[in-house]
Design an enzyme around this catalytic site. Structure first.
Site, PDB file in Angstrom:
ATOM      1  CE1 TYR A 144      10.206   7.618  -1.788  1.00 55.58           C
ATOM      2  CE2 TYR A 144      11.023   6.379  -3.707  1.00 55.58           C
ATOM      3  CZ  TYR A 144      10.073   6.398  -2.955  1.00 55.58           C
ATOM      4  OH  TYR A 144       9.078   5.383  -2.388  1.00 55.58           O
ATOM      5  N   PRO A 171       9.073  -3.426  -2.975  1.00 55.28           N
ATOM      6  CG  PRO A 171       7.238  -2.607  -1.734  1.00 55.28           C
ATOM      7  CD  PRO A 171       8.763  -2.560  -1.894  1.00 55.28           C
ATOM      8  CG  ASN A 173       5.234   0.347 -10.750  1.00 55.54           C
ATOM      9  OD1 ASN A 173       5.901   1.559 -10.805  1.00 55.54           O
ATOM     10  ND2 ASN A 173       6.055  -0.781 -11.650  1.00 55.54           N
ATOM     11  CB  VAL A 174       1.999  -0.531  -4.688  1.00 58.01           C
ATOM     12  CG1 VAL A 174       0.982  -1.114  -3.927  1.00 58.01           C
ATOM     13  CG2 VAL A 174       3.358  -0.948  -4.136  1.00 58.01           C
ATOM     14  CE  LYS A 195      -4.890  12.298 -18.803  1.00 58.73           C
ATOM     15  NZ  LYS A 195      -3.585  12.232 -19.521  1.00 58.73           N
ATOM     16  CG  ASP A 278       6.585   5.247 -24.642  1.00 61.29           C
ATOM     17  OD1 ASP A 278       5.439   5.766 -24.236  1.00 61.29           O
ATOM     18  OD2 ASP A 278       6.798   4.606 -25.731  1.00 61.29           O
TER      19      ASP A 278
HETATM   20  P1  NDP Z   1       1.110   6.776   0.779  1.00 56.51           P
HETATM   21  O1  NDP Z   1       1.522   8.177   0.114  1.00 56.51           O
HETATM   22  O2  NDP Z   1      -0.208   6.062   0.633  1.00 56.51           O
HETATM   23  O3  NDP Z   1       1.134   6.876   2.599  1.00 56.51           O
HETATM   24  C1  NDP Z   1       2.143   7.522   2.978  1.00 56.51           C
HETATM   25  C2  NDP Z   1       2.031   7.099   4.471  1.00 56.51           C
HETATM   26  O4  NDP Z   1       3.077   7.723   5.159  1.00 56.51           O
HETATM   27  C3  NDP Z   1       0.834   8.009   5.336  1.00 56.51           C
HETATM   28  O5  NDP Z   1       0.182   6.941   6.132  1.00 56.51           O
HETATM   29  C4  NDP Z   1       1.256   9.217   5.831  1.00 56.51           C
HETATM   30  O6  NDP Z   1       0.196   9.600   6.930  1.00 56.51           O
HETATM   31  C5  NDP Z   1       2.538   8.516   6.285  1.00 56.51           C
HETATM   32  N1  NDP Z   1       3.590   9.597   6.559  1.00 56.51           N
HETATM   33  C6  NDP Z   1       4.103  10.488   5.571  1.00 56.51           C
HETATM   34  N2  NDP Z   1       4.942  11.524   6.050  1.00 56.51           N
HETATM   35  C7  NDP Z   1       4.935  11.188   7.441  1.00 56.51           C
HETATM   36  C8  NDP Z   1       5.575  11.625   8.513  1.00 56.51           C
HETATM   37  N3  NDP Z   1       6.514  12.854   8.477  1.00 56.51           N
HETATM   38  N4  NDP Z   1       5.427  10.959   9.603  1.00 56.51           N
HETATM   39  C9  NDP Z   1       4.423  10.016   9.910  1.00 56.51           C
HETATM   40  N5  NDP Z   1       3.951   9.500   9.024  1.00 56.51           N
HETATM   41  C10 NDP Z   1       4.324  10.047   7.718  1.00 56.51           C
HETATM   42  O7  NDP Z   1       2.236   5.768   0.484  1.00 56.51           O
HETATM   43  P2  NDP Z   1       2.192   4.204  -0.032  1.00 56.51           P
HETATM   44  O8  NDP Z   1       1.350   3.411   1.039  1.00 56.51           O
HETATM   45  O9  NDP Z   1       1.960   4.082  -1.513  1.00 56.51           O
HETATM   46  O10 NDP Z   1       3.665   3.636   0.328  1.00 56.51           O
HETATM   47  C11 NDP Z   1       4.116   3.165   1.613  1.00 56.51           C
HETATM   48  C12 NDP Z   1       5.633   2.490   1.263  1.00 56.51           C
HETATM   49  O11 NDP Z   1       5.678   1.930   0.129  1.00 56.51           O
HETATM   50  C13 NDP Z   1       6.388   3.950   1.110  1.00 56.51           C
HETATM   51  O12 NDP Z   1       7.580   3.640   1.926  1.00 56.51           O
HETATM   52  C14 NDP Z   1       6.718   3.766  -0.326  1.00 56.51           C
HETATM   53  O13 NDP Z   1       8.208   4.557  -0.585  1.00 56.51           O
HETATM   54  C15 NDP Z   1       6.613   2.438  -0.619  1.00 56.51           C
HETATM   55  N6  NDP Z   1       6.522   2.037  -2.091  1.00 56.51           N
HETATM   56  C16 NDP Z   1       5.465   2.626  -2.722  1.00 56.51           C
HETATM   57  C17 NDP Z   1       5.096   2.266  -3.989  1.00 56.51           C
HETATM   58  C18 NDP Z   1       3.802   2.800  -4.709  1.00 56.51           C
HETATM   59  O14 NDP Z   1       3.811   2.735  -5.783  1.00 56.51           O
HETATM   60  N7  NDP Z   1       2.971   3.525  -3.896  1.00 56.51           N
HETATM   61  C19 NDP Z   1       6.053   1.389  -4.805  1.00 56.51           C
HETATM   62  C20 NDP Z   1       7.185   0.896  -3.918  1.00 56.51           C
HETATM   63  C21 NDP Z   1       7.430   1.296  -2.592  1.00 56.51           C
HETATM   64  P3  NDP Z   1      -0.827  10.608   6.525  1.00 56.51           P
HETATM   65  O15 NDP Z   1      -2.004   9.633   6.187  1.00 56.51           O
HETATM   66  O16 NDP Z   1      -1.006  10.866   7.939  1.00 56.51           O
HETATM   67  O17 NDP Z   1      -0.314  11.638   5.635  1.00 56.51           O
END
Ligand code: NDP
Length: 322
Positions: A144, A171, A173-174, A195, A278
């Site tokens: 990743y 970003p 941790n979101v 949990k 941890d």
């Molecule tokens: P989510 O898992 O909540 O959402 C992922 C999104 O990507 C969904 O809309 C999903 O669509 C879409 N997606 C996944 N695979 C595909 C594909 N093959 N084609 C088209 N769309 C796809 O992710 P987050 O909102 O948490 O993350 C958003 C970004 O932020 C990412 O790039 C992640 O790496 C980054 N990030 C997230 C963090 C976190 O703590 N969550 C921390 C730092 C960075 P569908 O709903 O249709 O499955």
């Protein structure tokens, strides 16, 4: 319409938060919708971005002038460790297709989303935008992490060869409404919320893995959404920006768990399982670059943001990702 903004991954945690901010901030304000903008929030059912033809069709359909690229294969530590090649390949395919379609179809600006996992495992703290490539990432999620790092390499190459206005954000941790609450695969906050909810419902103990001492920077998805909108409108440089609360706003896992217990209204037995690992004690990231550019920005206090997220989870349990 003079701007069409396509948000890939528009149905995920961050995408839904951008949609919320665009729809709820006053129109014409710094983060609100502007009258000449059309926003498209795409999911994987609009196009599987691993596929170049489907990606191109999505661009041809909406003709975006701007793209916020969030779509990614995202997972917790366990899935990242088990499926390193899948995380590497699928994210590389998605990113390559999204960036190349933006180049071919003359998108004016594209912001991609990285993550603090891109940083080297052995690095000086706090993390800054300058040390992304200075050593290998942690081996637990190298698939990743390398796929995400390559976006920064792509951005520089597109700029140098074709003059594209591509950039990225990093970003920490979101958390927030619409998070992934799957107990096997969630990040720490949604996993603990779920949990604790089950402990309350089943009248069982709430046990938090580890000592509770490690410190982390958490950003509320709706604050992060505003920062993406700022970056879209006001930041034009290829170099990434760390989007995070300050180093002085780290919270311990115990503080997180305490806030969850309070927000869920859990009154039962609540303990820490210190036999569980941890992880790293802290890995602070600097938000100095962000603050120097954005000027005045107020982050939502952690407890308030957590309270809103827990409220969303309790009200949407039947439709949440669990
Ligand atoms: P989510 O898992 O909540 O959402 C992922 C999104 O990507 C969904 O809309 C999903 O669509 C879409 N997606 C996944 N695979 C595909 C594909 N093959 N084609 C088209 N769309 C796809 O992710 P987050 O909102 O948490 O993350 C958003 C970004 O932020 C990412 O790039 C992640 O790496 C980054 N990030 C997230 C963090 C976190 O703590 N969550 C921390 C730092 C960075 P569908 O709903 O249709 O499955």
């Amino acid at each position: 319409m003079s701007s069409v903004i396509l948000v890939t991954g528009g149905t995920g945690l961050v995408g839904k938060a951008i949609q919320y901010v665009i729809e709820n901030e006053p129109e014409g304000s710094r983060f609100g919708r502007r009258p000449d903008e059309k926003w498209i929030f795409a999911s994987s059912s609009d196009a599987d971005l691993r596929d170049p033809q489907q990606t191109r069709k999505l661009y041809e359909k909406y003709q975006p002038t701007h793209v916020i690229h969030l779509a990614a294969l995202v997972g917790g530590l366990f899935r990242n460790m088990k499926y390193k090649l899948t995380f590497l390949r699928e994210n590389i395919l998605i990113n390559d297709n999204v960036l190349h379609a933006a180049y071919e179809l003359r998108t004016q600006k594209l912001i991609s989303c990285l993550s603090t996992c891109v940083f080297p495992d052995k690095v000086e703290y706090p993390l800054t935008e300058l040390n992304i490539h200075n050593g290998p990432p942690h081996e637990s999620n190298f698939g990743y992490a390398h796929a995400k790092r390559m976006v920064d390499v792509h951005n520089h190459a597109y700029k140098e060869q074709f003059g594209c206005n591509f950039t990225s954000s990093i970003p920490t941790n979101v958390f927030g409404p619409h998070d992934n609450y799957d107990l096997e695969d969630a990040h720490v906050i949604p996993a603990l919320v779920h949990k604790c909810y089950l402990a309350k419902k089943n009248n069982t103990p709430f046990v938090v893995a580890g000592s509770g001492k490690p410190l982390r920077q958490f950003i509320y998805s709706r604050d992060l959404a505003k920062l993406f909108i700022w970056q879209l409108r006001e930041y034009d440089d290829v170099e990434p920006v760390i989007l995070s609360v300050g180093e002085d706003e780290e919270v311990s896992i115990k503080e997180v768990a305490d806030a969850i217990v309070k927000a869920v209204g859990f009154k039962g037995s609540y303990t820490f399982d210190t036999s569980r690992a941890d992880g790293q004690f802290r890995k602070p990231a600097s938000n100095k670059k962000l603050l120097s550019l954005i000027g005045d920005f107020k982050f939502t206090p952690f407890e308030e943001a957590l309270g809103e997220s827990v409220k969303w989870f309790l009200e949407n349990y039947d439709n949440a990702r669990i």
